[in-house]
Design a protein around this motif. Structure first.
Motif, PDB file in Angstrom:
ATOM      1  N   SER A 182      59.447  75.112  60.519  1.00 16.13           N
ATOM      2  CA  SER A 182      58.227  74.436  60.403  1.00 16.13           C
ATOM      3  C   SER A 182      57.934  73.880  59.383  1.00 16.13           C
ATOM      4  CB  SER A 182      57.100  75.442  61.035  1.00 16.13           C
ATOM      5  OG  SER A 182      57.042  76.389  60.090  1.00 16.13           O
ATOM      6  N   MET A 183      58.574  74.096  58.089  1.00 16.80           N
ATOM      7  CA  MET A 183      57.983  73.835  56.780  1.00 16.80           C
ATOM      8  C   MET A 183      58.203  72.339  56.486  1.00 16.80           C
ATOM      9  SD  MET A 183      56.368  76.094  55.521  1.00 16.80           S
ATOM     10  CE  MET A 183      56.267  77.842  56.205  1.00 16.80           C
ATOM     11  N   PRO A 184      59.739  71.801  56.957  1.00 17.66           N
ATOM     12  CA  PRO A 184      59.955  70.397  56.941  1.00 17.66           C
ATOM     13  C   PRO A 184      58.784  69.521  57.479  1.00 17.66           C
ATOM     14  CG  PRO A 184      62.003  71.366  57.211  1.00 17.66           C
ATOM     15  CD  PRO A 184      60.970  72.466  57.344  1.00 17.66           C
ATOM     16  N   VAL A 185      58.224  69.713  58.775  1.00 15.47           N
ATOM     17  CA  VAL A 185      57.564  69.363  59.509  1.00 15.47           C
ATOM     18  C   VAL A 185      56.190  69.102  59.022  1.00 15.47           C
ATOM     19  CG1 VAL A 185      56.122  69.294  61.656  1.00 15.47           C
ATOM     20  CG2 VAL A 185      58.592  69.883  61.667  1.00 15.47           C
ATOM     21  N   ILE A 186      55.730  70.324  58.365  1.00 16.61           N
ATOM     22  CA  ILE A 186      54.343  70.176  57.493  1.00 16.61           C
ATOM     23  C   ILE A 186      54.430  69.459  56.251  1.00 16.61           C
ATOM     24  CG2 ILE A 186      52.719  71.837  56.280  1.00 16.61           C
ATOM     25  CD1 ILE A 186      53.444  73.953  58.321  1.00 16.61           C
ATOM     26  N   CYS A 187      55.432  69.590  55.475  1.00 16.99           N
ATOM     27  CA  CYS A 187      55.508  69.385  54.027  1.00 16.99           C
ATOM     28  C   CYS A 187      56.061  67.679  54.257  1.00 16.99           C
ATOM     29  CB  CYS A 187      56.585  69.896  53.311  1.00 16.99           C
ATOM     30  SG  CYS A 187      56.027  71.427  52.899  1.00 16.99           S
ATOM     31  N   GLY A 188      56.912  67.195  55.240  1.00 19.07           N
ATOM     32  CA  GLY A 188      57.394  66.001  55.576  1.00 19.07           C
ATOM     33  C   GLY A 188      56.088  64.877  55.761  1.00 19.07           C
ATOM     34  N   GLY A 189      55.211  65.409  56.797  1.00 20.09           N
ATOM     35  CA  GLY A 189      54.016  64.667  57.162  1.00 20.09           C
ATOM     36  C   GLY A 189      53.176  64.642  55.564  1.00 20.09           C
ATOM     37  N   LEU A 190      52.999  65.742  54.920  1.00 24.19           N
ATOM     38  CA  LEU A 190      52.124  65.632  53.427  1.00 24.19           C
ATOM     39  C   LEU A 190      52.804  64.498  52.766  1.00 24.19           C
ATOM     40  CD1 LEU A 190      50.306  67.045  51.359  1.00 24.19           C
ATOM     41  CD2 LEU A 190      52.009  68.339  50.913  1.00 24.19           C
ATOM     42  N   VAL A 191      54.261  64.423  52.616  1.00 22.78           N
ATOM     43  CA  VAL A 191      54.708  63.424  51.726  1.00 22.78           C
ATOM     44  C   VAL A 191      54.438  61.889  52.250  1.00 22.78           C
ATOM     45  CG1 VAL A 191      56.969  62.540  50.909  1.00 22.78           C
ATOM     46  CG2 VAL A 191      56.458  64.988  50.769  1.00 22.78           C
ATOM     47  N   LEU A 192      54.436  61.731  53.406  1.00 23.04           N
ATOM     48  CA  LEU A 192      54.373  60.339  54.310  1.00 23.04           C
ATOM     49  C   LEU A 192      52.762  60.143  54.018  1.00 23.04           C
ATOM     50  CD1 LEU A 192      56.210  60.694  57.546  1.00 23.04           C
ATOM     51  CD2 LEU A 192      56.845  59.349  55.466  1.00 23.04           C
ATOM     52  N   CYS A 193      52.030  61.060  53.954  1.00 20.20           N
ATOM     53  CA  CYS A 193      50.528  60.934  53.724  1.00 20.20           C
ATOM     54  C   CYS A 193      50.132  60.470  52.471  1.00 20.20           C
ATOM     55  CB  CYS A 193      49.715  62.055  54.303  1.00 20.20           C
ATOM     56  SG  CYS A 193      49.526  62.003  56.098  1.00 20.20           S
ATOM     57  N   SER A 194      50.716  61.156  51.504  1.00 21.90           N
ATOM     58  CA  SER A 194      50.419  61.023  49.920  1.00 21.90           C
ATOM     59  C   SER A 194      51.047  59.687  49.395  1.00 21.90           C
ATOM     60  CB  SER A 194      50.937  62.316  49.140  1.00 21.90           C
ATOM     61  OG  SER A 194      50.618  63.514  49.678  1.00 21.90           O
ATOM     62  N   ALA A 195      52.177  59.348  50.111  1.00 23.06           N
ATOM     63  CA  ALA A 195      52.835  58.177  49.496  1.00 23.06           C
ATOM     64  C   ALA A 195      51.949  56.890  49.852  1.00 23.06           C
ATOM     65  CB  ALA A 195      54.250  57.728  50.202  1.00 23.06           C
ATOM     66  N   ALA A 196      51.049  56.871  50.899  1.00 24.28           N
ATOM     67  CA  ALA A 196      50.234  55.760  51.141  1.00 24.28           C
ATOM     68  C   ALA A 196      48.887  56.173  50.781  1.00 24.28           C
ATOM     69  CB  ALA A 196      50.339  55.666  52.618  1.00 24.28           C
ATOM     70  N   GLU A 197      48.482  57.001  49.761  1.00 26.19           N
ATOM     71  CA  GLU A 197      47.178  57.311  49.562  1.00 26.19           C
ATOM     72  C   GLU A 197      46.715  56.272  48.442  1.00 26.19           C
ATOM     73  OE1 GLU A 197      43.441  58.965  49.017  1.00 26.19           O
ATOM     74  OE2 GLU A 197      44.930  59.469  50.367  1.00 26.19           O
ATOM     75  N   VAL A 198      45.331  55.509  49.061  1.00 22.70           N
ATOM     76  CA  VAL A 198      44.855  54.521  48.165  1.00 22.70           C
ATOM     77  C   VAL A 198      44.365  55.056  47.065  1.00 22.70           C
ATOM     78  CG1 VAL A 198      43.159  52.793  48.287  1.00 22.70           C
ATOM     79  CG2 VAL A 198      44.444  53.407  50.392  1.00 22.70           C
ATOM     80  N   ASN A 199      43.652  56.023  47.112  1.00 22.11           N
ATOM     81  CA  ASN A 199      43.018  56.859  45.806  1.00 22.11           C
ATOM     82  C   ASN A 199      43.685  57.788  45.064  1.00 22.11           C
ATOM     83  OD1 ASN A 199      40.531  55.323  46.030  1.00 22.11           O
ATOM     84  ND2 ASN A 199      40.448  56.503  47.908  1.00 22.11           N
ATOM     85  N   PHE A 200      45.099  57.407  44.927  1.00 26.00           N
ATOM     86  CA  PHE A 200      45.978  58.612  44.281  1.00 26.00           C
ATOM     87  C   PHE A 200      45.676  58.555  42.902  1.00 26.00           C
ATOM     88  CE2 PHE A 200      49.687  59.692  41.995  1.00 26.00           C
ATOM     89  CZ  PHE A 200      50.267  60.833  42.731  1.00 26.00           C
ATOM     90  N   ASN A 201      45.395  59.831  42.487  1.00 27.84           N
ATOM     91  CA  ASN A 201      45.478  60.096  41.002  1.00 27.84           C
ATOM     92  C   ASN A 201      46.394  61.015  40.497  1.00 27.84           C
ATOM     93  OD1 ASN A 201      43.934  61.467  38.471  1.00 27.84           O
ATOM     94  ND2 ASN A 201      43.144  59.413  38.380  1.00 27.84           N
ATOM     95  N   ALA A 202      47.131  60.928  39.190  1.00 31.52           N
ATOM     96  CA  ALA A 202      48.082  61.942  39.076  1.00 31.52           C
ATOM     97  C   ALA A 202      47.608  63.216  38.347  1.00 31.52           C
ATOM     98  CB  ALA A 202      49.033  61.350  38.178  1.00 31.52           C
ATOM     99  N   VAL A 203      46.406  62.903  37.812  1.00 34.83           N
ATOM    100  CA  VAL A 203      45.799  64.286  37.185  1.00 34.83           C
ATOM    101  C   VAL A 203      45.252  65.060  38.304  1.00 34.83           C
ATOM    102  CG1 VAL A 203      44.035  64.868  35.600  1.00 34.83           C
ATOM    103  CG2 VAL A 203      45.540  62.819  34.955  1.00 34.83           C
ATOM    104  N   GLY A 204      44.434  64.383  39.241  1.00 32.70           N
ATOM    105  CA  GLY A 204      43.883  65.058  40.423  1.00 32.70           C
ATOM    106  C   GLY A 204      44.839  65.621  41.176  1.00 32.70           C
TER     107      GLY A 204
END
Length: 302
Positions: A182-204
């Motif tokens: 189940s871990m790749p399913v959870i974290c894989g979706g997380l990576v896909l969502c984070s890659a397209a985050e409009v308001n991404f901030n490295a410090v946050g």
């Protein structure tokens, strides 16, 4: 009718005849009672999880609202001060948490379990967990200065993987293949969502990741403490919140100083200059009541 009467045995009792349930009837009643208890437990567990999820989202949202809308402004101008003091807000969360635990233990007439815990024992058992807890909440609140709650919740979805990894590394626990699958399913979706985050901030994102790691570590240490000390989670938070508040307040004084109290005083009382000293010619201020309402709402969510 014959089949129905076979379920009962007639027993004379005085002038009347009473019916006594037969063993099959008693077994059927016990089974029905067991099923009802299991159904009630399932409904209670589901409602508890849903409430926890709702409050978890609400506390992030209310904290972000403080950073966005918790402003003290000079009346009639655009000169505003934003209440961006995450450590002070976290201290407030700890105070509210302790107060709600105290109310629950008092209202339900439950004496805190392990009430005989001495100050030395608290320093040895509770204080290390309080440090982890305080740092986790503080880093989570710090991250909201740079990222939005939606992105924070997405990064928080890494908690299962981190918790499982720490449990294997620290305690040598073993998990079945379904857990790892189940871990790749959870974290894989997380990576896909984070890659397209409009308001991404490295410090946050870094603060949020650190908060997630500390939260996972707290869960493991807290589980061992609850098993070994014989106390429930409410009692543990009752002892832990004051320690966390003291540690966070010391950090807040070092990093934020008295600025949070000056901003609050200026917004509520007025007649105070930008330096925090009384000034009869200071302009009228607005936003104080709204800021206090946001702080109370955030504390109650905590």
């Amino acid at each position: 009718l014959v089949q129905h009467l076979k379920l009962y045995r007639l027993r004379p009792f005085g002038p009347a005849t009473l019916f006594e349930p037969s063993p099959p009837q008693r077994a059927l009643a016990a089974e029905s009672s067991c099923r009802a208890a299991m159904a009630y437990g399932a409904v209670e567990t589901t409602l508890t999880i849903l409430v926890w999820m709702g409050l978890n989202i609400a506390i992030s949202t209310s904290t972000k609202w403080i950073f966005l809308y918790g402003k003290i402004c000079e009346d009639g101008t655009d000169n505003c001060e934003v209440f961006e003091f995450p450590l002070t807000i976290t201290v407030l969360h700890m105070v509210f948490s302790w107060g709600m635990c105290w109310l629950q233990l008092r209202l339900f007439h439950e004496a805190p379990k392990a009430a005989g815990l001495s100050l030395r024992e608290q320093a040895r058992k509770i204080a290390p967990l309080a440090v982890c807890f305080a740092a986790s909440v503080a880093m989570g609140n710090l991250s909201l200065k740079y990222i939005y709650p939606s992105f924070s919740q997405m990064l928080g979805s890494m908690a299962p993987l981190i918790t499982v990894g720490l449990a294997v590394a620290m305690q040598g626990q073993r998990f079945n293949c379904w857990t790892w699958a189940s871990m790749p399913v959870i974290c894989g979706g997380l990576v896909l969502c984070s890659a397209a985050e409009v308001n991404f901030n490295a410090v946050g994102a870094l603060y949020c990741f650190g908060s997630t790691v500390l939260r996972a570590l707290k869960s493991i240490v807290q589980g061992k403490l609850l098993e070994g000390a014989g106390m429930d989670s409410v009692t543990l938070l009752y002892y832990m919140a004051p320690w966390a508040a003291l540690l966070l307040q010391a950090a807040a004084f070092a990093m934020e100083g008295l600025e949070p109290f000056r901003v609050l005083r200026r917004g509520l009382i007025g007649g105070v200059g930008a330096d925090g000293l009384a000034d009869p010619f200071a302009p009228a201020m607005t936003g104080g009541p709204l800021l206090v309402a946001l702080l109370i709402a955030s504390g109650l969510n905590a």
